[in-house]
Motif scaffolding. Structure first.
Motif, PDB file in Angstrom:
ATOM      1  N   SER A 251      21.352  29.938  21.602  1.00  0.00           N
ATOM      2  CA  SER A 251      20.409  28.912  21.159  1.00  0.00           C
ATOM      3  C   SER A 251      18.955  29.313  21.349  1.00  0.00           C
ATOM      4  O   SER A 251      18.083  28.818  20.639  1.00  0.00           O
ATOM      5  CB  SER A 251      20.684  27.597  21.898  1.00  0.00           C
ATOM      6  OG  SER A 251      20.615  27.781  23.299  1.00  0.00           O
ATOM      7  N   SER A 261      22.904  26.887  11.295  1.00  0.00           N
ATOM      8  CA  SER A 261      23.668  25.659  11.536  1.00  0.00           C
ATOM      9  C   SER A 261      22.848  24.583  12.225  1.00  0.00           C
ATOM     10  O   SER A 261      23.372  23.524  12.566  1.00  0.00           O
ATOM     11  CB  SER A 261      24.904  25.977  12.397  1.00  0.00           C
ATOM     12  OG  SER A 261      24.508  26.521  13.653  1.00  0.00           O
ATOM     13  N   SER A 265      23.832  20.630  13.075  1.00  0.00           N
ATOM     14  CA  SER A 265      23.980  20.293  14.490  1.00  0.00           C
ATOM     15  C   SER A 265      23.059  19.145  14.877  1.00  0.00           C
ATOM     16  O   SER A 265      23.446  18.223  15.613  1.00  0.00           O
ATOM     17  CB  SER A 265      23.672  21.529  15.342  1.00  0.00           C
ATOM     18  OG  SER A 265      23.729  21.222  16.715  1.00  0.00           O
ATOM     19  N   TYR A 266      21.835  19.177  14.356  1.00  0.00           N
ATOM     20  CA  TYR A 266      20.871  18.126  14.682  1.00  0.00           C
ATOM     21  C   TYR A 266      21.312  16.768  14.145  1.00  0.00           C
ATOM     22  O   TYR A 266      21.122  15.733  14.799  1.00  0.00           O
ATOM     23  CB  TYR A 266      19.494  18.488  14.126  1.00  0.00           C
ATOM     24  CG  TYR A 266      18.510  17.346  14.192  1.00  0.00           C
ATOM     25  CD1 TYR A 266      18.116  16.812  15.423  1.00  0.00           C
ATOM     26  CD2 TYR A 266      17.999  16.781  13.030  1.00  0.00           C
ATOM     27  CE1 TYR A 266      17.229  15.745  15.481  1.00  0.00           C
ATOM     28  CE2 TYR A 266      17.107  15.722  13.087  1.00  0.00           C
ATOM     29  CZ  TYR A 266      16.729  15.205  14.313  1.00  0.00           C
ATOM     30  OH  TYR A 266      15.865  14.149  14.374  1.00  0.00           O
ATOM     31  N   TYR A 269      23.739  15.372  16.509  1.00  0.00           N
ATOM     32  CA  TYR A 269      23.019  14.918  17.708  1.00  0.00           C
ATOM     33  C   TYR A 269      22.359  13.562  17.469  1.00  0.00           C
ATOM     34  O   TYR A 269      22.430  12.648  18.301  1.00  0.00           O
ATOM     35  CB  TYR A 269      21.958  15.957  18.084  1.00  0.00           C
ATOM     36  CG  TYR A 269      21.020  15.512  19.183  1.00  0.00           C
ATOM     37  CD1 TYR A 269      21.403  15.595  20.514  1.00  0.00           C
ATOM     38  CD2 TYR A 269      19.753  15.010  18.886  1.00  0.00           C
ATOM     39  CE1 TYR A 269      20.551  15.184  21.529  1.00  0.00           C
ATOM     40  CE2 TYR A 269      18.900  14.599  19.886  1.00  0.00           C
ATOM     41  CZ  TYR A 269      19.299  14.687  21.208  1.00  0.00           C
ATOM     42  OH  TYR A 269      18.459  14.268  22.193  1.00  0.00           O
ATOM     43  N   HIS A 304      25.054  27.377  22.445  1.00  0.00           N
ATOM     44  CA  HIS A 304      25.701  26.193  21.889  1.00  0.00           C
ATOM     45  C   HIS A 304      27.133  26.582  21.539  1.00  0.00           C
ATOM     46  O   HIS A 304      27.356  27.564  20.831  1.00  0.00           O
ATOM     47  CB  HIS A 304      24.977  25.707  20.634  1.00  0.00           C
ATOM     48  CG  HIS A 304      23.737  24.928  20.926  1.00  0.00           C
ATOM     49  ND1 HIS A 304      23.105  24.143  19.970  1.00  0.00           N
ATOM     50  CD2 HIS A 304      23.016  24.778  22.064  1.00  0.00           C
ATOM     51  CE1 HIS A 304      22.039  23.559  20.511  1.00  0.00           C
ATOM     52  NE2 HIS A 304      21.958  23.947  21.770  1.00  0.00           N
ATOM     53  N   GLN A 306      29.894  25.385  19.386  1.00  0.00           N
ATOM     54  CA  GLN A 306      30.033  24.466  18.259  1.00  0.00           C
ATOM     55  C   GLN A 306      31.508  24.268  17.905  1.00  0.00           C
ATOM     56  O   GLN A 306      32.277  25.232  17.858  1.00  0.00           O
ATOM     57  CB  GLN A 306      29.280  25.009  17.047  1.00  0.00           C
ATOM     58  CG  GLN A 306      27.799  25.233  17.275  1.00  0.00           C
ATOM     59  CD  GLN A 306      27.134  25.944  16.111  1.00  0.00           C
ATOM     60  OE1 GLN A 306      27.791  26.629  15.306  1.00  0.00           O
ATOM     61  NE2 GLN A 306      25.824  25.804  15.999  1.00  0.00           N
ATOM     62  N   TRP A 308      33.792  23.225  14.957  1.00  0.00           N
ATOM     63  CA  TRP A 308      33.810  23.069  13.500  1.00  0.00           C
ATOM     64  C   TRP A 308      35.183  22.562  13.079  1.00  0.00           C
ATOM     65  O   TRP A 308      36.205  23.214  13.316  1.00  0.00           O
ATOM     66  CB  TRP A 308      33.538  24.407  12.814  1.00  0.00           C
ATOM     67  CG  TRP A 308      32.137  24.923  12.987  1.00  0.00           C
ATOM     68  CD1 TRP A 308      31.587  25.468  14.102  1.00  0.00           C
ATOM     69  CD2 TRP A 308      31.105  24.930  11.997  1.00  0.00           C
ATOM     70  NE1 TRP A 308      30.286  25.819  13.895  1.00  0.00           N
ATOM     71  CE2 TRP A 308      29.952  25.507  12.601  1.00  0.00           C
ATOM     72  CE3 TRP A 308      31.047  24.521  10.664  1.00  0.00           C
ATOM     73  CZ2 TRP A 308      28.770  25.667  11.902  1.00  0.00           C
ATOM     74  CZ3 TRP A 308      29.852  24.689   9.965  1.00  0.00           C
ATOM     75  CH2 TRP A 308      28.736  25.256  10.586  1.00  0.00           C
ATOM     76  N   ILE A 313      30.532  20.737  11.439  1.00  0.00           N
ATOM     77  CA  ILE A 313      30.306  20.569  12.875  1.00  0.00           C
ATOM     78  C   ILE A 313      30.573  19.120  13.273  1.00  0.00           C
ATOM     79  O   ILE A 313      30.005  18.187  12.685  1.00  0.00           O
ATOM     80  CB  ILE A 313      28.859  20.949  13.260  1.00  0.00           C
ATOM     81  CG1 ILE A 313      28.614  22.440  13.036  1.00  0.00           C
ATOM     82  CG2 ILE A 313      28.588  20.606  14.723  1.00  0.00           C
ATOM     83  CD1 ILE A 313      27.213  22.893  13.399  1.00  0.00           C
ATOM     84  N   VAL A 316      29.013  19.559  19.696  1.00  0.00           N
ATOM     85  CA  VAL A 316      28.283  20.718  20.218  1.00  0.00           C
ATOM     86  C   VAL A 316      28.189  20.590  21.738  1.00  0.00           C
ATOM     87  O   VAL A 316      27.705  19.577  22.256  1.00  0.00           O
ATOM     88  CB  VAL A 316      26.865  20.817  19.616  1.00  0.00           C
ATOM     89  CG1 VAL A 316      26.113  21.990  20.240  1.00  0.00           C
ATOM     90  CG2 VAL A 316      26.925  20.976  18.104  1.00  0.00           C
ATOM     91  N   TYR A 333      28.562  14.616  20.086  1.00  0.00           N
ATOM     92  CA  TYR A 333      29.615  14.706  19.081  1.00  0.00           C
ATOM     93  C   TYR A 333      29.438  13.606  18.041  1.00  0.00           C
ATOM     94  O   TYR A 333      28.710  12.624  18.254  1.00  0.00           O
ATOM     95  CB  TYR A 333      30.997  14.594  19.726  1.00  0.00           C
ATOM     96  CG  TYR A 333      31.176  13.386  20.612  1.00  0.00           C
ATOM     97  CD1 TYR A 333      31.512  12.141  20.077  1.00  0.00           C
ATOM     98  CD2 TYR A 333      31.018  13.492  21.994  1.00  0.00           C
ATOM     99  CE1 TYR A 333      31.669  11.034  20.889  1.00  0.00           C
ATOM    100  CE2 TYR A 333      31.174  12.391  22.814  1.00  0.00           C
ATOM    101  CZ  TYR A 333      31.509  11.160  22.261  1.00  0.00           C
ATOM    102  OH  TYR A 333      31.658  10.061  23.072  1.00  0.00           O
TER     103      TYR A 333
END
Length: 481
Positions: A251, A261, A265-266, A269, A304, A306, A308, A313, A316, A333
């Motif tokens: 990261s 990704s 991922s964001y 989050y 991170h 991840q 999948w 995703i 994380v 998650y």
């Protein structure tokens, strides 16, 4: 976290003011010391978490254990000796049923992690400084020569064989006839246990003799309990309905895989923060989702992990891989999958990952779960990952959690080390040797004090050094304006 050869640079804040507690919701009962890590080496952070510190992004904090409302004890699991509990096995089977058949559980919360305060953001009430307030040009810093128990699962008591149980069943005889002459005399339970033990020993001796005459394939492997890794992959067909892939990406400094990704991922989050922690849509920021110290070149640092699902995703886990452990920072998650207990599932996957890393680096054998908060019942789930230890807040030695629980049942704060004579092996002894960074120059505190005659920060520097310990104080650079 900085690469090998780099230096850790921190700015200390103290910890006199109380702020809101995320566990008991006390408005100003949470007290901790804090410092901002401009750079941090993996070895320094390893030593700091072994003294009760923990990071949230670049902010590193240490609860004031005898003052805070909910004392937080650093907890570590012996990854190599870990055996999943019934609850853990249930979670793994639940996920595997979903992957193989698409069965989604009914419950809508993460068992064991319900209500866990989010570790991804700074402690409530603590305001870290703005980004890089010191504007330190690290290239101009004058360098110096430094170098960077048993499983407690209760086994079931031996049960009496069915025929013996039938023989010793108490039956009330008919009045006037006395004991039933057709039944054997009653025998004491102690005698029955002794007889069974002797029979087992005789059987073992006979098996040993027969195996020496006619060697047979060993059965020890089949008699051993199934490993954690076995439970993770159990019951998964070759062509499951859903495919789960776990990827590890660095990261910071961000790897190409992390950059590619990051947007996906964001979004997970952001959904997690809004659904689980009730944040408004505009509160989660990209900087929060990527708060991680700089990582070293190879092997250690911030990652991170991840998860999948069918190419998307869904969760994380943020990890620090350190010289002696894998440290779990936090997990987020997608709320649609909360009934799969992804908090528990990811912890089990991270323990398995720790065991995998240990094969490459024998010293790396522990899994750190962050803080154990005994005074908050919903946070006691971390004690279910056995065998595990808690860190004594006075001696900074590890104590098996089974010996700690009785003490914590009596008092939220406790010196966990039972040896009254034991002390802090890395306690501050020489303040003059503490390293400081002043005007881009590294110097021991003694030289700094001579330069700054009349300086009134000796008490603050002494408090900082006592909290990080003599070893770290001689290695980490404390910034002085």
């Amino acid at each position: 976290m900085a690469a090998g050869g780099s230096l850790s640079i921190v700015e200390y804040f103290g910890g006199d003011d109380g702020y809101r507690c995320g566990y008991c919701k006390h408005e100003n009962g949470n007290f901790s010391h804090g410092m901002w890590s401009h750079t941090m080496t993996v070895q320094d952070y390893q030593d700091l978490i072994d003294r009760g510190w923990r990071r949230s992004g670049k902010y590193v904090y240490k609860p004031i254990m005898n003052k805070t409302c909910c004392p937080q004890y650093t907890i570590r699991c012996h990854a190599l000796n870990f055996h999943p509990s019934k609850t853990h096995k249930k979670t793994l089977k639940k996920v595997n049923r979903f992957l193989s058949k698409g069965e989604m559980p009914v419950e809508k919360h993460d068992e064991g992690h319900e209500g866990e305060p989010m570790d991804s953001v700074h402690e409530e009430g603590v305001q870290p400084p703005p980004q890089d307030p010191l504007k330190i040009d690290h290239s101009e810093v004058q360098d110096i020569s430094t170098s960077p128990d048993t499983d407690t699962t209760n086994s079931a008591a031996p049960t009496m064989p069915r025929d013996d149980a039938e023989k010793t069943t108490n039956v009330t005889p008919k009045p006037g006839k006395g004991a039933d002459p057709n039944r054997p005399l009653c025998r004491k339970a102690k005698d029955l246990r002794k007889e069974r033990r002797l029979l087992k020993e005789q059987q073992k001796q006979q098996e040993a003799v027969s195996s020496s005459v006619n060697p047979a394939p060993s059965k020890s492997a089949s008699n051993q309990p199934k490993s954690l890794e076995g439970f993770i992959t159990e019951s998964l067909p070759s062509d499951p309905l859903h495919r789960l892939e776990v990827r590890l990406v660095r990261s910071n400094p961000p790897s190409p895989q992390f950059r590619a990704s990051f947007d996906a991922s964001y979004q997970v989050y952001k959904l997690y923060q809004m659904a689980i922690h009730k944040d408004p849509p505009d509160k989660p920021t990209e900087s929060q989702a990527e708060t991680a110290p700089d990582g070293p070149d190879v092997g250690y640092g911030s990652f991170h992990q991840q998860y999948w699902l069918d190419g998307t995703i869904v969760a994380v886990g943020v990890l620090d891989i350190l010289p002696s452990c894998v440290s779990s920072v936090y997990l987020y998650y997608h709320p649609d999958f909360s009934s799969l207990s992804l908090g528990t599932y990811s912890a089990l996957r991270e323990i398995a990952f720790t065991r995998q890393l240990q094969q490459q680096s024998p010293k790396l054998s522990y899994y750190y779960l962050g803080f154990y908060v005994h005074s908050c019942p919903k946070m006691r789930y971390k004690g279910q990952y056995r065998p595990s230890d808690l860190l004594c807040p006075e001696t900074y030695t590890w104590v098996p959690i089974e010996r700690c629980i009785p003490r914590l049942d009596i008092s939220a704060y406790s010196r966990l080390n039972e040896n009254a004579q034991a002390g802090d092996a890395r306690a501050l002894k020489e303040l003059s040797r503490v390293l400081v960074l002043h005007r881009r120059t590294v110097m021991p505190y003694a030289a700094y004090a001579r330069k700054r005659k009349g300086s009134n920060d000796e008490k603050e520097v002494e408090q900082y050094a006592s909290l990080v310990g003599q070893t770290c104080a001689e290695r980490i650079l404390l910034y002085r304006a």
